[in-house]
Design an enzyme around this catalytic site. Structure first.
Site, PDB file in Angstrom:
ATOM      1  N   LYS A 191     -13.392   3.963   3.389  1.00 31.31           N
ATOM      2  CA  LYS A 191     -12.481   2.928   3.971  1.00 31.31           C
ATOM      3  C   LYS A 191     -12.570   2.903   5.486  1.00 31.31           C
ATOM      4  O   LYS A 191     -13.101   3.760   5.945  1.00 31.31           O
ATOM      5  CB  LYS A 191     -11.108   2.669   3.553  1.00 31.31           C
ATOM      6  CG  LYS A 191     -10.959   2.828   1.991  1.00 31.31           C
ATOM      7  CD  LYS A 191     -11.251   1.478   1.396  1.00 31.31           C
ATOM      8  CE  LYS A 191     -11.552   1.496  -0.227  1.00 31.31           C
ATOM      9  NZ  LYS A 191     -10.300   1.480  -0.885  1.00 31.31           N
TER      10      LYS A 191
HETATM   11  C1  LIG Z   1      -9.933   1.353  -2.179  1.00 34.05           C
HETATM   12  C2  LIG Z   1      -8.909   0.253  -2.885  1.00 34.05           C
HETATM   13  C3  LIG Z   1      -7.733   0.255  -3.409  1.00 34.05           C
HETATM   14  C4  LIG Z   1      -7.218   1.571  -3.804  1.00 34.05           C
HETATM   15  O1  LIG Z   1      -7.240   2.852  -2.787  1.00 34.05           O
HETATM   16  P1  LIG Z   1      -7.064   4.201  -3.172  1.00 34.05           P
HETATM   17  O2  LIG Z   1      -6.993   4.825  -1.845  1.00 34.05           O
HETATM   18  O3  LIG Z   1      -8.451   4.327  -3.597  1.00 34.05           O
HETATM   19  O4  LIG Z   1      -6.170   4.376  -4.192  1.00 34.05           O
HETATM   20  C5  LIG Z   1      -7.018  -0.778  -3.692  1.00 34.05           C
HETATM   21  N1  LIG Z   1      -7.551  -1.937  -3.449  1.00 34.05           N
HETATM   22  C6  LIG Z   1      -8.795  -2.149  -2.803  1.00 34.05           C
HETATM   23  C7  LIG Z   1      -9.197  -3.477  -2.608  1.00 34.05           C
HETATM   24  C8  LIG Z   1      -9.616  -0.969  -2.557  1.00 34.05           C
HETATM   25  O5  LIG Z   1     -10.646  -1.223  -2.002  1.00 34.05           O
END
Ligand SMILES: *Cc1c(COP(=O)(O)O)cnc(C)c1O
Length: 385
Positions: A191
Site C-alpha cells: 500500500k
Molecule cells: C488492502 C485492502 C484492504 C485490507 O487491508 P489489510 O490491511 O490487508 O487488512 C481493504 N480494502 C482494500 C480496497 C484494500 O486494498
C-alpha cells in the site's frame, strides 16, 4: 540451507513493493529501546500526523485495513439485518467487514472507464435497510465524491470511503480522508505507506472517533497507559469490542513513512505518466481512465487488454514481469455464491474483470524497469490471441 526460489522473486519486477530507509529502521529501533511497545506515545503521534495529512480532525490507528473497515462500519451503526452498498470490484475485505457485523453486502456496478463505483447505480439499490454506502478509491483514484455525497445525503445514509489505495490523492483539491464521513486505510507493504500490517480510520466526528477507540480495545473505555498515569487499576468494559490495536513499533514506522509519502506519490505518477505515454492510442492495451478533477495515487496501474488475459498473465510472469489481477468481482467468490449471489449481478464489473491486468508500479521502480514492462507487455499482448 535448502536453496529456496528467492532468486525468481528478486528477478521479477513485482507489481508493488515497500520502500524502507535507514531512517525508518532507526525509528523502529528507538521504540524497541523505550518503555512502550504498544499503547504508548507513538500511537497518538501517528494519529495526529495522519489526521493532519488527511485534513481531518480525528484518526484512529488499528491493526490492519480490514479491522479499520470493521471498526468504521460498527461506528456507523451497521448491525444484523442491515444492508451495506459496496462496489463489485474491490478487495474482498470491503464486503467481508459488513458480513462480520451480520449485515448483507449489496453490490453496486462500476463505471466502465474508471471501474469506480457508479453513482448512478446506487439509487435503485437503496432500501429501508440500507445503513451505509461504501466507496472504494480503486487503484488510487478517488471516486466521484460530489455525486456520492449528494446521493448519500439525499437518503440520509452515511458514506464510508475505503481509501486503502488512495492515501495521498486528492479530489477537487481536497485530500482523500476528508471526502466521506469515515475513511479507512491499510498499511500492508504494497500500500502507499507501510507499517508491516496496520490500518487507520479518519473522521471529523469526535463522537464516532471516541466510539472507535473503545471498539478497538475490547470495549474498554481507558487504555493501560491512561490507567497507569491515573494510578488506577480499574476499568469499565461498556460494549463488546476487539483487540485491534496498532503497536508503537508500527506507529513509529508509520510516522517515518508518512514524511516521505508525497515524494513517493510523485514517483508513482511519473511511472504512470511513462505508461500512459507508451500506451496512448494502443487498441489492445488500454489504461483505465484518469479524471482531470482529481489527482491519482497510483497504488495500482491497471490496463484492459484485448487478448487472452490468462495466457498473457502466464507469459508475462515467465518473462519476469510481476503482473497481477485486481479484482474478481467479490460476489463471484465461492463464499458469496454460497450466500446466494450469482453471476450477472454487475455486468460492467464482470465484463471488465475478464480483461484486467495490473502492471508494476512502486516508488523504487526505475525508468528502465518501466521500459522493460512496456516492451514485454506490448510484445506479449500482440502475440497472444
Ligand atoms: C488492502 C485492502 C484492504 C485490507 O487491508 P489489510 O490491511 O490487508 O487488512 C481493504 N480494502 C482494500 C480496497 C484494500 O486494498
Amino acid at each position: 540451507m535448502p536453496s529456496l526460489s528467492y532468486s525468481s522473486l528478486s528477478d521479477m519486477i513485482p507489481y508493488g513493493k515497500q520502500t524502507i530507509g535507514e531512517d525508518d529502521i532507526a525509528a523502529v529501533v528507538e521504540v524497541l529501546r523505550s518503555d512502550w511497545l504498544t499503547t504508548g506515545p507513538k500511537v497518538a503521534e501517528f494519529e495526529r500526523s495522519f489526521a493532519e495529512f488527511c485534513g481531518c480532525s480525528h484518526a484512529v490507528a488499528v491493526s490492519n485495513g480490514t479491522a479499520a473497515l470493521h471498526v468504521a462500519m460498527a461506528a456507523a451503526g451497521v448491525g444484523p439485518g442491515d444492508e451495506v452498498i459496496v462496489p463489485a470490484i474491490t478487495f474482498v475485505a470491503t464486503a467481508n467487514a459488513a458480513v462480520y457485523l451480520g449485515a448483507r453486502p449489496v453490490f453496486a456496478d462500476v463505471d466502465p472507464g474508471t471501474l469506480l463505483i457508479d453513482p448512478g447505480s446506487i439509487d435503485r439499490l437503496i432500501t429501508p435497510r440500507t445503513k451505509l454506502i461504501v466507496a472504494v478509491d480503486y487503484s488510487g483514484q478517488p471516486c466521484d465524491y460530489s455525486r456520492l455525497r449528494g446521493c448519500a445525503s439525499a437518503h440520509g445514509i452515511p458514506l464510508l470511503a475505503d481509501a486503502c489505495h488512495a492515501l495521498g490523492a486528492t479530489y477537487r483539491q481536497r485530500p482523500v480522508g476528508s471526502l466521506a464521513d469515515l475513511s479507512t486505510f491499510s498499511f500492508h507493504p504494497v500500500k502507499p505507506l507501510t507499517t508491516g500490517e496496520g490500518g487507520m480510520i479518519v473522521t471529523s466526528d469526535g463522537e464516532s472517533a471516541r466510539r472507535m477507540r473503545v471498539f478497538r480495545s475490547h470495549g474498554i473505555t481507558t487504555d493501560f497507559r491512561q490507567r497507569e498515569s491515573a494510578g488506577s487499576w480499574d476499568y469499565d468494559m461498556v460494549s463488546l469490542g476487539y483487540n485491534f490495536r496498532l503497536p508503537d513499533l508500527s506507529c513509529a514506522l508509520g510516522i517515518s513513512q508518512l514524511r516521505k509519502l508525497p515524494a513517493w506519490i510523485r514517483r508513482r505518477n511519473q511511472i504512470a505518466g511513462i505508461y500512459h505515454k507508451a500506451f496512448a492510442g494502443s487498441e489492445n492495451i488500454r489504461p483505465l481512465a484518469a479524471c482531470d478533477d482529481r489527482t491519482h495515487g497510483y497504488h495500482l496501474f491497471v490496463v484492459r487488454v484485448s487478448c487472452d488475459r490468462s495466457q498473457a498473465f502466464k507469459k508475462l510472469r515467465e518473462a519476469g514481469i510481476g503482473v497481477n489481477v485486481h479484482y474478481k468481482p467479490v460476489y463471484l467468490h465461492p463464499f458469496y455464491r454460497n450466500m446466494g449471489y450469482d453471476a450477472g449481478l454487475c455486468p460492467v464489473a464482470e465484463s471488465a474483470f475478464e480483461s484486467l491486468l495490473t502492471l508494476p508500479v512502486y516508488p523504487l521502480m526505475t525508468d528502465a524497469d518501466a521500459a522493460e514492462v512496456i516492451a514485454q507487455v506490448s510484445e506479449v499482448v500482440a502475440a497472444t490471441e
